[in-house]
Design a protein around this motif. Sequence first.
Motif, PDB file in Angstrom:
ATOM      1  N   PHE A  86      35.414   1.755 -49.845  1.00  7.96           N
ATOM      2  CA  PHE A  86      35.185   2.986 -50.299  1.00  7.96           C
ATOM      3  C   PHE A  86      34.072   3.659 -49.901  1.00  7.96           C
ATOM      4  N   MET A  87      34.311   5.092 -49.601  1.00  8.84           N
ATOM      5  CA  MET A  87      33.164   5.880 -49.072  1.00  8.84           C
ATOM      6  C   MET A  87      32.831   7.034 -49.780  1.00  8.84           C
ATOM      7  N   ILE A  88      31.695   7.389 -49.880  1.00 13.25           N
ATOM      8  CA  ILE A  88      31.145   8.540 -50.728  1.00 13.25           C
ATOM      9  C   ILE A  88      29.878   8.959 -50.349  1.00 13.25           C
ATOM     10  N   ASN A  89      29.589  10.296 -50.137  1.00 13.06           N
ATOM     11  CA  ASN A  89      28.200  10.613 -49.838  1.00 13.06           C
ATOM     12  C   ASN A  89      27.143  10.486 -50.638  1.00 13.06           C
ATOM     13  N   ASN A  90      25.916  10.500 -50.471  1.00 12.80           N
ATOM     14  CA  ASN A  90      24.907  10.313 -51.407  1.00 12.80           C
ATOM     15  C   ASN A  90      23.981  11.471 -51.241  1.00 12.80           C
ATOM     16  N   GLY A  91      24.128  12.378 -52.031  1.00 15.63           N
ATOM     17  CA  GLY A  91      23.524  13.896 -51.882  1.00 15.63           C
ATOM     18  C   GLY A  91      23.881  14.319 -50.473  1.00 15.63           C
ATOM     19  N   SER A  92      22.493  14.507 -49.809  1.00 14.23           N
ATOM     20  CA  SER A  92      22.880  15.215 -48.369  1.00 14.23           C
ATOM     21  C   SER A  92      23.074  14.181 -47.404  1.00 14.23           C
ATOM     22  N   ASN A  93      23.098  12.852 -47.837  1.00 10.59           N
ATOM     23  CA  ASN A  93      23.171  11.697 -46.735  1.00 10.59           C
ATOM     24  C   ASN A  93      25.030  11.344 -46.802  1.00 10.59           C
ATOM     25  N   LYS A  94      25.313  11.792 -45.507  1.00 10.53           N
ATOM     26  CA  LYS A  94      26.792  11.406 -45.507  1.00 10.53           C
ATOM     27  C   LYS A  94      27.475  10.196 -45.048  1.00 10.53           C
ATOM     28  N   ALA A  95      28.454   9.647 -45.852  1.00 15.19           N
ATOM     29  CA  ALA A  95      29.015   8.470 -45.499  1.00 15.19           C
ATOM     30  C   ALA A  95      29.789   8.628 -44.336  1.00 15.19           C
ATOM     31  N   VAL A 120      46.345   1.970 -61.617  1.00 13.91           N
ATOM     32  CA  VAL A 120      46.098   2.585 -60.303  1.00 13.91           C
ATOM     33  C   VAL A 120      45.681   1.878 -59.224  1.00 13.91           C
ATOM     34  N   ALA A 121      46.236   2.114 -58.186  1.00 11.88           N
ATOM     35  CA  ALA A 121      45.837   1.576 -56.773  1.00 11.88           C
ATOM     36  C   ALA A 121      45.815   2.662 -55.671  1.00 11.88           C
ATOM     37  N   ILE A 122      44.470   2.893 -55.655  1.00 21.33           N
ATOM     38  CA  ILE A 122      44.427   4.360 -54.716  1.00 21.33           C
ATOM     39  C   ILE A 122      43.709   3.838 -53.196  1.00 21.33           C
ATOM     40  N   GLY A 123      44.347   3.832 -52.062  1.00 19.58           N
ATOM     41  CA  GLY A 123      43.790   3.577 -50.734  1.00 19.58           C
ATOM     42  C   GLY A 123      43.449   2.178 -50.274  1.00 19.58           C
ATOM     43  N   ALA A 124      44.548   1.183 -50.208  1.00 21.38           N
ATOM     44  CA  ALA A 124      44.194  -0.090 -49.985  1.00 21.38           C
ATOM     45  C   ALA A 124      43.472  -0.311 -48.871  1.00 21.38           C
ATOM     46  N   GLY A 125      43.488   0.424 -47.834  1.00 25.61           N
ATOM     47  CA  GLY A 125      42.560   0.330 -46.726  1.00 25.61           C
ATOM     48  C   GLY A 125      41.375   1.134 -46.870  1.00 25.61           C
ATOM     49  N   LEU A 126      41.523   2.353 -46.976  1.00 22.09           N
ATOM     50  CA  LEU A 126      40.342   3.184 -47.425  1.00 22.09           C
ATOM     51  C   LEU A 126      40.557   4.272 -48.507  1.00 22.09           C
ATOM     52  N   CYS A 127      39.379   4.228 -49.303  1.00 19.81           N
ATOM     53  CA  CYS A 127      39.534   5.456 -50.199  1.00 19.81           C
ATOM     54  C   CYS A 127      38.188   6.367 -49.964  1.00 19.81           C
ATOM     55  N   LEU A 128      38.525   7.600 -49.209  1.00 19.43           N
ATOM     56  CA  LEU A 128      37.506   8.306 -48.651  1.00 19.43           C
ATOM     57  C   LEU A 128      37.398   9.364 -49.830  1.00 19.43           C
ATOM     58  N   ASN A 129      36.406   9.230 -50.733  1.00 17.20           N
ATOM     59  CA  ASN A 129      35.743  10.310 -51.671  1.00 17.20           C
ATOM     60  C   ASN A 129      35.269  11.552 -51.072  1.00 17.20           C
ATOM     61  N   SER A 130      34.369  11.062 -50.093  1.00 16.55           N
ATOM     62  CA  SER A 130      33.577  12.189 -49.219  1.00 16.55           C
ATOM     63  C   SER A 130      33.071  11.642 -47.957  1.00 16.55           C
ATOM     64  N   GLY A 157      47.671   3.100 -47.102  1.00 18.37           N
ATOM     65  CA  GLY A 157      46.658   3.259 -46.171  1.00 18.37           C
ATOM     66  C   GLY A 157      45.254   3.901 -46.299  1.00 18.37           C
ATOM     67  N   ALA A 158      45.388   5.198 -46.411  1.00 20.58           N
ATOM     68  CA  ALA A 158      44.172   5.919 -46.823  1.00 20.58           C
ATOM     69  C   ALA A 158      44.382   6.937 -47.819  1.00 20.58           C
ATOM     70  N   TYR A 159      43.410   7.058 -48.798  1.00 17.77           N
ATOM     71  CA  TYR A 159      43.446   8.008 -49.846  1.00 17.77           C
ATOM     72  C   TYR A 159      42.208   9.106 -49.551  1.00 17.77           C
ATOM     73  N   LEU A 160      42.422  10.280 -49.455  1.00 23.42           N
ATOM     74  CA  LEU A 160      41.437  11.259 -49.088  1.00 23.42           C
ATOM     75  C   LEU A 160      41.317  12.234 -50.511  1.00 23.42           C
ATOM     76  N   TYR A 161      40.226  12.601 -50.871  1.00 21.91           N
ATOM     77  CA  TYR A 161      39.669  13.459 -51.672  1.00 21.91           C
ATOM     78  C   TYR A 161      39.422  14.832 -50.942  1.00 21.91           C
ATOM     79  N   SER A 162      39.179  15.887 -51.524  1.00 25.39           N
ATOM     80  CA  SER A 162      39.251  17.294 -50.856  1.00 25.39           C
ATOM     81  C   SER A 162      38.073  17.221 -50.237  1.00 25.39           C
ATOM     82  N   SER A 163      36.775  16.822 -50.277  1.00 24.00           N
ATOM     83  CA  SER A 163      35.717  16.777 -49.409  1.00 24.00           C
ATOM     84  C   SER A 163      35.430  15.718 -48.333  1.00 24.00           C
ATOM     85  N   ALA A 164      36.862  15.207 -48.030  1.00 24.99           N
ATOM     86  CA  ALA A 164      36.582  14.088 -47.085  1.00 24.99           C
ATOM     87  C   ALA A 164      37.428  14.602 -45.872  1.00 24.99           C
ATOM     88  N   ASN A 165      36.881  14.042 -44.592  1.00 20.53           N
ATOM     89  CA  ASN A 165      37.458  14.283 -43.236  1.00 20.53           C
ATOM     90  C   ASN A 165      37.873  13.207 -42.444  1.00 20.53           C
TER      91      ASN A 165
END
Length: 185
Positions: A86-95, A120-130, A157-165
């Motif tokens: 699971f990945m998420i930014n922390n303020g200006s620190n990018k994951a 709910v099961a979201i992104g078994a490999g990766l859940c990329l919030n940001s 596979g991978a679930y992406l939120y709108s601020s993920a790349n």
Amino acid sequence: MLQEVSGAGVLLKVNGCLENCIIRNNYIYGHETHAKINGAGNARISSGAGVYNYGGKIKNCQIKGNIVKAYTSNHLSVFTLGGGCFMINNGSNKAVMYNTLIANNELHGITWDYTDFHTVAIGAGLCLNSGDFYNNTIVDNKAVTAHAPCTNVMCGGAYLYSSANIYNSIIYDNHAEGGRTDNDA
């Protein structure tokens, strides 16, 4: 009230770095009785059995065979996110993650009875919030939810939120089982 259990293998925080590591066979297990905080509760959240990346960097690693299992009954919802990571930014620190393999991870959001609440099961490999995810491979991950009336988003596979790349990555042969399914990203 929500309770979260995350990062069984690694809880990576701001500016932390994992490099040339193997993160495997880590396990998060929970059921709805843990969701009750001070006698009230309505959801269980479990995420990132392999790695919970909160503004850190992962490079040249393998994240394999990690499992999140969360169960519910008695009209409580269960959410499982990012079995491998699971990945998420922390303020200006990018994951950030690059040159990493995410394989054979599992998410299970299951009900013990025929509940009308969400599993709910979201992104078994990766859940990329940001964050940024590039030059990685996501393969052979599995998401499973109950066949409850309110089973919703699933992704193997991978679930992406709108601020993920995601850039220049391979995502293939991932699986989702249960209610509504989306096998890959």
